[in-house]
Enzyme design. Structure first.
Site, PDB file in Angstrom:
ATOM      1  N   ASP A 152       0.855  -1.193   0.000  1.00 30.89           N
ATOM      2  CA  ASP A 152       0.000   0.000   0.000  1.00 30.89           C
ATOM      3  C   ASP A 152       0.895   1.249   0.000  1.00 30.89           C
ATOM      4  OD1 ASP A 152      -0.307  -0.918   3.359  1.00 30.89           O
ATOM      5  OD2 ASP A 152       0.625   0.978   2.762  1.00 30.89           O
TER       6      ASP A 152
ATOM      7  N   HIS B  62       8.608  -5.554  -1.669  1.00 33.51           N
ATOM      8  CA  HIS B  62       7.702  -6.520  -2.280  1.00 33.51           C
ATOM      9  C   HIS B  62       6.817  -5.892  -3.346  1.00 33.51           C
ATOM     10  CE1 HIS B  62       8.037  -9.342   1.476  1.00 33.51           C
ATOM     11  NE2 HIS B  62       9.111  -9.346   0.722  1.00 33.51           N
TER      12      HIS B  62
ATOM     13  N   CYS C  23       4.618  -5.221 -17.242  1.00 36.42           N
ATOM     14  CA  CYS C  23       4.359  -6.120 -18.382  1.00 36.42           C
ATOM     15  C   CYS C  23       5.226  -7.369 -18.226  1.00 36.42           C
ATOM     16  CB  CYS C  23       4.703  -5.418 -19.705  1.00 36.42           C
ATOM     17  SG  CYS C  23       4.469  -6.519 -21.130  1.00 36.42           S
TER      18      CYS C  23
ATOM     19  N   CYS D 292      -0.085  -3.898 -22.815  1.00 40.57           N
ATOM     20  CA  CYS D 292       1.080  -3.139 -22.345  1.00 40.57           C
ATOM     21  C   CYS D 292       1.238  -1.896 -23.240  1.00 40.57           C
ATOM     22  CB  CYS D 292       2.339  -4.009 -22.441  1.00 40.57           C
ATOM     23  SG  CYS D 292       3.868  -3.090 -22.277  1.00 40.57           S
TER      24      CYS D 292
ATOM     25  N   ALA E 220       0.580  -0.481  16.830  1.00 45.49           N
ATOM     26  CA  ALA E 220       1.585   0.405  16.231  1.00 45.49           C
ATOM     27  C   ALA E 220       1.209   1.882  16.382  1.00 45.49           C
ATOM     28  CB  ALA E 220       1.743   0.046  14.758  1.00 45.49           C
TER      29      ALA E 220
HETATM   30  C1  BV8 Z   1      12.751 -15.109  -2.533  1.00 43.93           C
HETATM   31  C2  BV8 Z   1       3.189 -10.343  -2.190  1.00 43.93           C
HETATM   32  C3  BV8 Z   1      14.680 -15.846  -3.714  1.00 43.93           C
HETATM   33  C4  BV8 Z   1       2.870  -8.935  -2.005  1.00 43.93           C
HETATM   34  C5  BV8 Z   1       4.517 -11.458  -0.567  1.00 43.93           C
HETATM   35  C6  BV8 Z   1      11.722 -21.938   3.253  1.00 43.93           C
HETATM   36  C7  BV8 Z   1      12.455 -21.292   4.222  1.00 43.93           C
HETATM   37  C8  BV8 Z   1      12.809 -19.955   4.066  1.00 43.93           C
HETATM   38  C9  BV8 Z   1      12.416 -19.250   2.936  1.00 43.93           C
HETATM   39  C10 BV8 Z   1      11.660 -19.893   1.989  1.00 43.93           C
HETATM   40  C11 BV8 Z   1      11.312 -21.237   2.132  1.00 43.93           C
HETATM   41  N1  BV8 Z   1      10.588 -21.586   1.056  1.00 43.93           N
HETATM   42  C12 BV8 Z   1      10.457 -20.506   0.223  1.00 43.93           C
HETATM   43  C13 BV8 Z   1      11.122 -19.486   0.789  1.00 43.93           C
HETATM   44  C14 BV8 Z   1      11.267 -18.138   0.264  1.00 43.93           C
HETATM   45  C15 BV8 Z   1       9.955 -17.357   0.449  1.00 43.93           C
HETATM   46  C16 BV8 Z   1       9.497 -17.393   1.893  1.00 43.93           C
HETATM   47  O1  BV8 Z   1      10.038 -16.716   2.728  1.00 43.93           O
HETATM   48  N2  BV8 Z   1       8.470 -18.205   2.141  1.00 43.93           N
HETATM   49  C17 BV8 Z   1       7.954 -18.299   3.493  1.00 43.93           C
HETATM   50  C18 BV8 Z   1       6.428 -18.313   3.465  1.00 43.93           C
HETATM   51  C19 BV8 Z   1       8.531 -19.578   4.119  1.00 43.93           C
HETATM   52  N3  BV8 Z   1      10.290 -16.007   0.075  1.00 43.93           N
HETATM   53  C20 BV8 Z   1      10.198 -15.642  -1.206  1.00 43.93           C
HETATM   54  O2  BV8 Z   1       9.780 -16.345  -2.092  1.00 43.93           O
HETATM   55  C21 BV8 Z   1      10.734 -14.258  -1.527  1.00 43.93           C
HETATM   56  N4  BV8 Z   1      11.648 -14.365  -2.619  1.00 43.93           N
HETATM   57  O3  BV8 Z   1      13.068 -15.736  -1.545  1.00 43.93           O
HETATM   58  O4  BV8 Z   1      13.469 -15.080  -3.712  1.00 43.93           O
HETATM   59  C22 BV8 Z   1      15.817 -14.930  -3.503  1.00 43.93           C
HETATM   60  C23 BV8 Z   1      15.892 -14.141  -2.348  1.00 43.93           C
HETATM   61  C24 BV8 Z   1      16.981 -13.325  -2.160  1.00 43.93           C
HETATM   62  C25 BV8 Z   1      17.996 -13.281  -3.113  1.00 43.93           C
HETATM   63  C26 BV8 Z   1      17.914 -14.057  -4.263  1.00 43.93           C
HETATM   64  C27 BV8 Z   1      16.815 -14.891  -4.449  1.00 43.93           C
HETATM   65  C28 BV8 Z   1       9.611 -13.329  -1.954  1.00 43.93           C
HETATM   66  C29 BV8 Z   1       8.852 -12.886  -0.742  1.00 43.93           C
HETATM   67  C30 BV8 Z   1       7.756 -11.890  -1.155  1.00 43.93           C
HETATM   68  C31 BV8 Z   1       6.487 -12.640  -1.328  1.00 43.93           C
HETATM   69  N5  BV8 Z   1       5.377 -11.715  -1.505  1.00 43.93           N
HETATM   70  N6  BV8 Z   1       3.364 -10.898  -0.870  1.00 43.93           N
HETATM   71  C32 BV8 Z   1       1.484  -8.847  -1.467  1.00 43.93           C
HETATM   72  O5  BV8 Z   1       0.592  -9.502  -2.031  1.00 43.93           O
HETATM   73  O6  BV8 Z   1       1.328  -8.117  -0.487  1.00 43.93           O
HETATM   74  S1  BV8 Z   1       4.820 -11.873   1.032  1.00 43.93           S
HETATM   75  C33 BV8 Z   1       3.650 -11.237   2.072  1.00 43.93           C
HETATM   76  O7  BV8 Z   1       4.081 -11.536   3.405  1.00 43.93           O
HETATM   77  C34 BV8 Z   1       3.514  -9.726   2.036  1.00 43.93           C
HETATM   78  O8  BV8 Z   1       4.435  -9.074   1.192  1.00 43.93           O
HETATM   79  C35 BV8 Z   1       3.781  -9.336   3.484  1.00 43.93           C
HETATM   80  O9  BV8 Z   1       4.299  -8.078   3.582  1.00 43.93           O
HETATM   81  C36 BV8 Z   1       4.739 -10.385   3.860  1.00 43.93           C
HETATM   82  C37 BV8 Z   1       5.069 -10.532   5.299  1.00 43.93           C
HETATM   83  O10 BV8 Z   1       3.871 -10.567   6.055  1.00 43.93           O
HETATM   84  P1  BV8 Z   1       3.738  -9.503   7.250  1.00 43.93           P
HETATM   85  O11 BV8 Z   1       3.884  -8.143   6.666  1.00 43.93           O
HETATM   86  O12 BV8 Z   1       4.669  -9.872   8.337  1.00 43.93           O
HETATM   87  O13 BV8 Z   1       2.227  -9.687   7.639  1.00 43.93           O
HETATM   88  P2  BV8 Z   1       1.595 -10.828   8.595  1.00 43.93           P
HETATM   89  O14 BV8 Z   1       0.120 -10.787   8.392  1.00 43.93           O
HETATM   90  O15 BV8 Z   1       2.336 -12.112   8.402  1.00 43.93           O
HETATM   91  O16 BV8 Z   1       1.933 -10.328  10.079  1.00 43.93           O
HETATM   92  C38 BV8 Z   1       1.360  -9.134  10.565  1.00 43.93           C
HETATM   93  C39 BV8 Z   1       2.049  -8.818  11.893  1.00 43.93           C
HETATM   94  O17 BV8 Z   1       1.529  -7.574  12.386  1.00 43.93           O
HETATM   95  C40 BV8 Z   1       1.790  -9.854  12.976  1.00 43.93           C
HETATM   96  O18 BV8 Z   1       3.004 -10.127  13.657  1.00 43.93           O
HETATM   97  C41 BV8 Z   1       0.801  -9.152  13.917  1.00 43.93           C
HETATM   98  O19 BV8 Z   1       1.014  -9.537  15.282  1.00 43.93           O
HETATM   99  C42 BV8 Z   1       1.188  -7.716  13.748  1.00 43.93           C
HETATM  100  N7  BV8 Z   1       0.096  -6.751  13.976  1.00 43.93           N
HETATM  101  C43 BV8 Z   1      -1.212  -6.862  13.604  1.00 43.93           C
HETATM  102  N8  BV8 Z   1      -1.871  -5.735  13.971  1.00 43.93           N
HETATM  103  C44 BV8 Z   1      -0.961  -4.896  14.539  1.00 43.93           C
HETATM  104  C45 BV8 Z   1       0.297  -5.543  14.552  1.00 43.93           C
HETATM  105  N9  BV8 Z   1       1.404  -4.973  15.073  1.00 43.93           N
HETATM  106  C46 BV8 Z   1       1.276  -3.730  15.591  1.00 43.93           C
HETATM  107  N10 BV8 Z   1       0.104  -3.036  15.603  1.00 43.93           N
HETATM  108  C47 BV8 Z   1      -1.026  -3.595  15.099  1.00 43.93           C
HETATM  109  N11 BV8 Z   1      -2.186  -2.902  15.153  1.00 43.93           N
END
Ligand code: BV8
Length: 222
Positions: free
Chosen positions: A88, A103, A111, A130, A213
């Site tokens: 956002d 991200h 494209c 595109c 937050a």
């Molecule tokens: C990559 C798209 C290679 C955008 C997203 C096994 C082990 C380790 C890693 C991996 C694995 N298998 C695969 C992987 C890699 C994978 C990964 O990590 N998978 C995970 C699930 C295991 N990662 C990838 O694929 C990444 N790419 O690794 O490429 C590479 C890397 C480096 C160099 C060369 C090659 C790509 C990752 C991006 C994926 N895209 N989304 C979208 O649609 O938004 S990820 C998605 O999760 C979002 O982007 C989001 O931002 C992200 C993280 O989530 P959070 O922001 O933390 O949100 P969440 O809901 O989880 O948590 C909210 C938190 O807020 C909570 O803690 C809650 O308590 C708190 N909260 C709530 N309310 C409040 C609050 N805190 C304060 N105040 C409040 N009011």
């Protein structure tokens, strides 16, 4: 002081934007593989565009909260590198500039054929052409699972050279973002976590400030 901040979905939760992994989270009624992967997009672009069109509309209706605005104030007194996993634009509308969207962004269109980028319309359709190559390969400019996040070298350099690293509102479950706190700590940088709950990366932080937050971040910035 040089400060690096990483934000996640939690910083936008009080602006009414759904997080991913909480109850009623986005991943509860959307299968990650179907809507946040290249394979899912190739399989069903209509479903993926519907998912991001819904989130783009939600983000357009949302307003930045006190946490977004506090980080904009922080940049007036410190050398701040603001890194977000969020797609956002609430940091920008809360007064921050030079936000690193690792991200991607809901505001961008990409494209899949020629790599051209342009401002996204509010509602994207899978057959949008595109403007550069004319092919019907328009996708959201979002980093999906398996794709390399943006600006990684700049991000890791900023984290290593900071005097303080703060993670705000992230569950620490998605890499490489989730590894930044440990990377900072190994570089001798002081680390602080601000969240409503405990997270799987909690042990990577010297300090924890618990609470919403919109309260915790302004208190920290004051
Ligand atoms: C990559 C798209 C290679 C955008 C997203 C096994 C082990 C380790 C890693 C991996 C694995 N298998 C695969 C992987 C890699 C994978 C990964 O990590 N998978 C995970 C699930 C295991 N990662 C990838 O694929 C990444 N790419 O690794 O490429 C590479 C890397 C480096 C160099 C060369 C090659 C790509 C990752 C991006 C994926 N895209 N989304 C979208 O649609 O938004 S990820 C998605 O999760 C979002 O982007 C989001 O931002 C992200 C993280 O989530 P959070 O922001 O933390 O949100 P969440 O809901 O989880 O948590 C909210 C938190 O807020 C909570 O803690 C809650 O308590 C708190 N909260 C709530 N309310 C409040 C609050 N805190 C304060 N105040 C409040 N009011």
């Amino acid at each position: 002081m040089r400060i690096a901040v990483l934000t996640g979905a939690g910083i936008s939760a009080e602006s009414g934007i759904r997080t991913f992994r909480a109850s009623n989270g986005l991943w509860e009624d959307h299968c990650i593989e179907d809507v946040a992967s290249v394979e899912g997009f190739m399989r069903d672009p209509v479903l993926v565009h519907r998912f991001y069109n819904m989130r783009r509309a939600d983000a357009a209706r949302a307003q930045p909260n006190a946490a977004h605005k506090a980080l904009a104030r922080l940049a007036q007194h410190h050398e701040l590198t603001l890194i977000t996993q969020n797609v956002d634009d609430l940091h920008e509308r809360g007064g921050s500039d030079d936000v690193i969207h690792m991200h991607g962004s809901l505001l961008g269109a990409l494209c899949a054929e020629c790599g051209h980028r342009w401002p996204a319309p509010l509602a994207m359709r899978s057959l949008d052409l595109c403007p550069n190559c004319g092919k019907p390969q328009t996708r959201p400019d979002i980093v999906w699972f398996g794709e390399v996040p943006h600006h990684l070298e700049r991000i890791f350099n900023a984290v290593e050279q900071a005097q303080l690293f703060a993670a705000i509102g992230t569950s620490g479950q998605v890499y490489p973002a989730a590894g930044l706190a440990r990377h900072a700590r190994r570089a001798g940088v002081r680390t602080i976590e601000m969240n409503m709950a405990n997270t799987v990366i909690g042990r990577d932080f010297h300090e924890k400030r618990s609470g919403p937050a919109s309260q915790v971040v302004p208190e920290w910035v004051a």
